[in-house]
Design a protein around this motif. Structure first.
Motif, PDB file in Angstrom:
ATOM      1  N   SER A 105       0.921  -1.311   0.148  1.00 24.97           N
ATOM      2  CA  SER A 105      -0.159   0.075  -0.103  1.00 24.97           C
ATOM      3  C   SER A 105       0.903   1.248  -0.019  1.00 24.97           C
ATOM      4  O   SER A 105       1.823   1.067   0.540  1.00 24.97           O
ATOM      5  CB  SER A 105      -1.075  -0.129   1.152  1.00 24.97           C
ATOM      6  OG  SER A 105      -1.923  -0.925   1.018  1.00 24.97           O
ATOM      7  N   THR A 106       0.248   2.170  -0.454  1.00 23.93           N
ATOM      8  CA  THR A 106       0.897   3.420  -0.673  1.00 23.93           C
ATOM      9  C   THR A 106       0.328   4.732   0.183  1.00 23.93           C
ATOM     10  O   THR A 106      -1.189   4.604  -0.209  1.00 23.93           O
ATOM     11  CB  THR A 106       1.297   4.197  -2.148  1.00 23.93           C
ATOM     12  OG1 THR A 106       1.964   3.152  -2.831  1.00 23.93           O
ATOM     13  CG2 THR A 106       1.711   5.548  -2.040  1.00 23.93           C
ATOM     14  N   CYS A 107       0.570   5.150   1.212  1.00 23.81           N
ATOM     15  CA  CYS A 107      -0.103   6.074   2.035  1.00 23.81           C
ATOM     16  C   CYS A 107       0.164   7.454   2.034  1.00 23.81           C
ATOM     17  O   CYS A 107       1.529   7.724   1.977  1.00 23.81           O
ATOM     18  CB  CYS A 107      -0.168   5.378   3.238  1.00 23.81           C
ATOM     19  SG  CYS A 107      -1.073   4.007   3.632  1.00 23.81           S
ATOM     20  N   SER A 108      -0.746   8.410   2.086  1.00 25.88           N
ATOM     21  CA  SER A 108      -0.240   9.900   2.232  1.00 25.88           C
ATOM     22  C   SER A 108      -1.027  10.607   3.252  1.00 25.88           C
ATOM     23  O   SER A 108      -2.447  10.313   3.487  1.00 25.88           O
ATOM     24  CB  SER A 108      -0.447  10.574   0.794  1.00 25.88           C
ATOM     25  OG  SER A 108      -1.794  10.319   0.383  1.00 25.88           O
ATOM     26  N   PRO A 109      -0.732  11.540   4.155  1.00 30.24           N
ATOM     27  CA  PRO A 109      -1.379  12.231   5.094  1.00 30.24           C
ATOM     28  C   PRO A 109      -2.651  13.038   4.360  1.00 30.24           C
ATOM     29  O   PRO A 109      -2.554  13.455   3.286  1.00 30.24           O
ATOM     30  CB  PRO A 109      -0.286  13.088   5.791  1.00 30.24           C
ATOM     31  CG  PRO A 109       0.924  12.623   5.291  1.00 30.24           C
ATOM     32  CD  PRO A 109       0.744  12.078   4.072  1.00 30.24           C
ATOM     33  N   THR A 110      -3.667  13.185   5.265  1.00 31.29           N
ATOM     34  CA  THR A 110      -4.796  13.820   4.758  1.00 31.29           C
ATOM     35  C   THR A 110      -5.234  14.406   5.908  1.00 31.29           C
ATOM     36  O   THR A 110      -5.097  13.985   7.308  1.00 31.29           O
ATOM     37  CB  THR A 110      -5.715  13.024   4.133  1.00 31.29           C
ATOM     38  OG1 THR A 110      -6.947  13.738   3.602  1.00 31.29           O
ATOM     39  CG2 THR A 110      -6.484  11.969   4.918  1.00 31.29           C
ATOM     40  N   LEU A 125      -4.089   8.852   7.291  1.00 31.97           N
ATOM     41  CA  LEU A 125      -3.639   8.367   6.027  1.00 31.97           C
ATOM     42  C   LEU A 125      -4.488   7.941   5.017  1.00 31.97           C
ATOM     43  O   LEU A 125      -5.473   7.293   5.321  1.00 31.97           O
ATOM     44  CB  LEU A 125      -2.560   7.450   6.271  1.00 31.97           C
ATOM     45  CG  LEU A 125      -1.465   7.894   7.325  1.00 31.97           C
ATOM     46  CD1 LEU A 125      -0.295   6.844   7.263  1.00 31.97           C
ATOM     47  CD2 LEU A 125      -0.546   9.273   6.862  1.00 31.97           C
ATOM     48  N   MET A 126      -4.503   8.114   3.763  1.00 28.40           N
ATOM     49  CA  MET A 126      -5.226   7.856   2.644  1.00 28.40           C
ATOM     50  C   MET A 126      -4.336   6.743   1.873  1.00 28.40           C
ATOM     51  O   MET A 126      -3.272   6.926   1.661  1.00 28.40           O
ATOM     52  CB  MET A 126      -5.875   8.947   1.783  1.00 28.40           C
ATOM     53  CG  MET A 126      -6.814   8.300   1.020  1.00 28.40           C
ATOM     54  SD  MET A 126      -8.300   8.068   1.628  1.00 28.40           S
ATOM     55  CE  MET A 126      -9.009   9.511   2.258  1.00 28.40           C
ATOM     56  N   CYS A 127      -4.811   5.442   2.002  1.00 31.28           N
ATOM     57  CA  CYS A 127      -3.869   4.499   1.504  1.00 31.28           C
ATOM     58  C   CYS A 127      -4.676   3.754   0.213  1.00 31.28           C
ATOM     59  O   CYS A 127      -5.943   3.656  -0.034  1.00 31.28           O
ATOM     60  CB  CYS A 127      -3.787   3.274   2.367  1.00 31.28           C
ATOM     61  SG  CYS A 127      -2.874   3.988   4.083  1.00 31.28           S
ATOM     62  N   LEU A 139      -6.453   5.248  10.421  1.00 27.87           N
ATOM     63  CA  LEU A 139      -6.399   6.407  11.359  1.00 27.87           C
ATOM     64  C   LEU A 139      -5.466   5.605  12.497  1.00 27.87           C
ATOM     65  O   LEU A 139      -5.625   4.339  12.732  1.00 27.87           O
ATOM     66  CB  LEU A 139      -7.819   6.386  12.088  1.00 27.87           C
ATOM     67  CG  LEU A 139      -8.744   7.473  11.263  1.00 27.87           C
ATOM     68  CD1 LEU A 139      -9.333   6.526  10.411  1.00 27.87           C
ATOM     69  CD2 LEU A 139      -9.859   7.761  12.293  1.00 27.87           C
ATOM     70  N   VAL A 140      -4.637   6.131  13.100  1.00 30.56           N
ATOM     71  CA  VAL A 140      -3.613   5.709  14.140  1.00 30.56           C
ATOM     72  C   VAL A 140      -3.234   6.580  15.020  1.00 30.56           C
ATOM     73  O   VAL A 140      -3.083   7.828  14.936  1.00 30.56           O
ATOM     74  CB  VAL A 140      -2.385   5.339  13.229  1.00 30.56           C
ATOM     75  CG1 VAL A 140      -1.541   6.282  12.622  1.00 30.56           C
ATOM     76  CG2 VAL A 140      -1.554   4.299  14.304  1.00 30.56           C
ATOM     77  N   GLY A 152     -10.238   1.415   6.976  1.00 28.61           N
ATOM     78  CA  GLY A 152     -11.379   0.871   6.224  1.00 28.61           C
ATOM     79  C   GLY A 152     -11.915   1.995   5.325  1.00 28.61           C
ATOM     80  O   GLY A 152     -11.095   2.989   4.776  1.00 28.61           O
ATOM     81  N   LEU A 153     -13.052   1.702   4.709  1.00 31.22           N
ATOM     82  CA  LEU A 153     -13.526   2.552   3.440  1.00 31.22           C
ATOM     83  C   LEU A 153     -13.886   3.797   4.031  1.00 31.22           C
ATOM     84  O   LEU A 153     -14.469   4.062   5.271  1.00 31.22           O
ATOM     85  CB  LEU A 153     -14.667   1.903   2.895  1.00 31.22           C
ATOM     86  CG  LEU A 153     -14.608   0.702   2.354  1.00 31.22           C
ATOM     87  CD1 LEU A 153     -16.104   0.050   1.670  1.00 31.22           C
ATOM     88  CD2 LEU A 153     -13.510   0.595   1.077  1.00 31.22           C
TER      89      LEU A 153
END
Length: 211
Positions: A105-110, A125-127, A139-140, A152-153
């Motif tokens: 997965s590739t994740c970036s902050p949002t 993050l949006m992954c 969410l972490v 999740g979605l």
């Protein structure tokens, strides 16, 4: 028997009757006790107060620690789990994309907006996975020596946030799950989804708890 003794007997009888009536008048004593029980001791718990979603504990992942927990997020308008919640010992927020979203997965902050209760420094993050158009929120946050994560979605973000807040607080956190209902709520379908999500070795315990 003297008049004083008679008055004492009548007083004791009245007190016993009032206490008995109060005991029978207390609604859902068992349900109240269950609601106040530590979430770490429960196999499932409702997410929010409007009855649309719940968290169901899952078997441990490979390599999970003794005190690590993982839950599937089940909602009434979805035929399959819409997300996953984790409680993991250790401070793993920096490694969250790899640990909770998967190595591909590739994740970036949002923008998170208001963080979940009990996790004031939580981030979102949006992954997405390579070759997939589906994007999932991660969410972490950390509290003490625990990492709390939810993925999740995006449409079920409120369920993820409330579920994560409940785990961080170790109690049911009040709030409304706001999700786009895509079809009429089907109680039978939701029950089938719950049955598929629950592990076989937990099914009997869960049946006793709900009966």
């Amino acid at each position: 028997m003297t008049s004083k003794s008679i008055r004492r007997v009548i007083s004791l009888g009245s007190g016993l009757a009032i206490a008995t009536a109060a005991l029978w008048a207390t609604p859902n004593v068992a349900q109240l006790a269950q609601t106040q029980q530590s979430l770490s001791l429960r196999n499932s718990f409702p997410i929010g107060t409007n009855g649309l979603c719940e968290a169901q504990i899952q078997p441990p992942e490979h390599g999970a620690g003794l005190f690590d927990r993982r839950y599937a997020v089940l909602c009434r308008d979805a035929a399959a789990p819409v997300g996953t919640l984790w409680v993991v010992r250790g401070q793993l927020a920096e490694d969250a994309p790899k640990r909770f979203a998967g190595t591909g997965s590739t994740c970036s902050p949002t923008d998170l907006g208001a963080p979940p209760e009990g996790l004031p420094e939580a981030r979102v993050l949006m992954c997405s996975e390579e070759g997939s158009i589906i994007r999932r929120q991660l969410l972490v946050g950390q509290s003490g020596n625990r990492t709390y994560a939810a993925t999740g979605l995006s449409a079920y973000r409120s369920a993820l946030q409330l579920g994560l807040a409940s785990l961080a607080a170790d109690r049911l956190v009040e709030g409304t799950v706001d999700i786009p209902l895509t079809q009429t709520t089907d109680a039978a379908a939701f029950a089938r989804q719950q049955a598929r999500a629950i592990a076989a070795d937990q099914a009997l315990n869960e049946a006793y708890r709900r009966s």
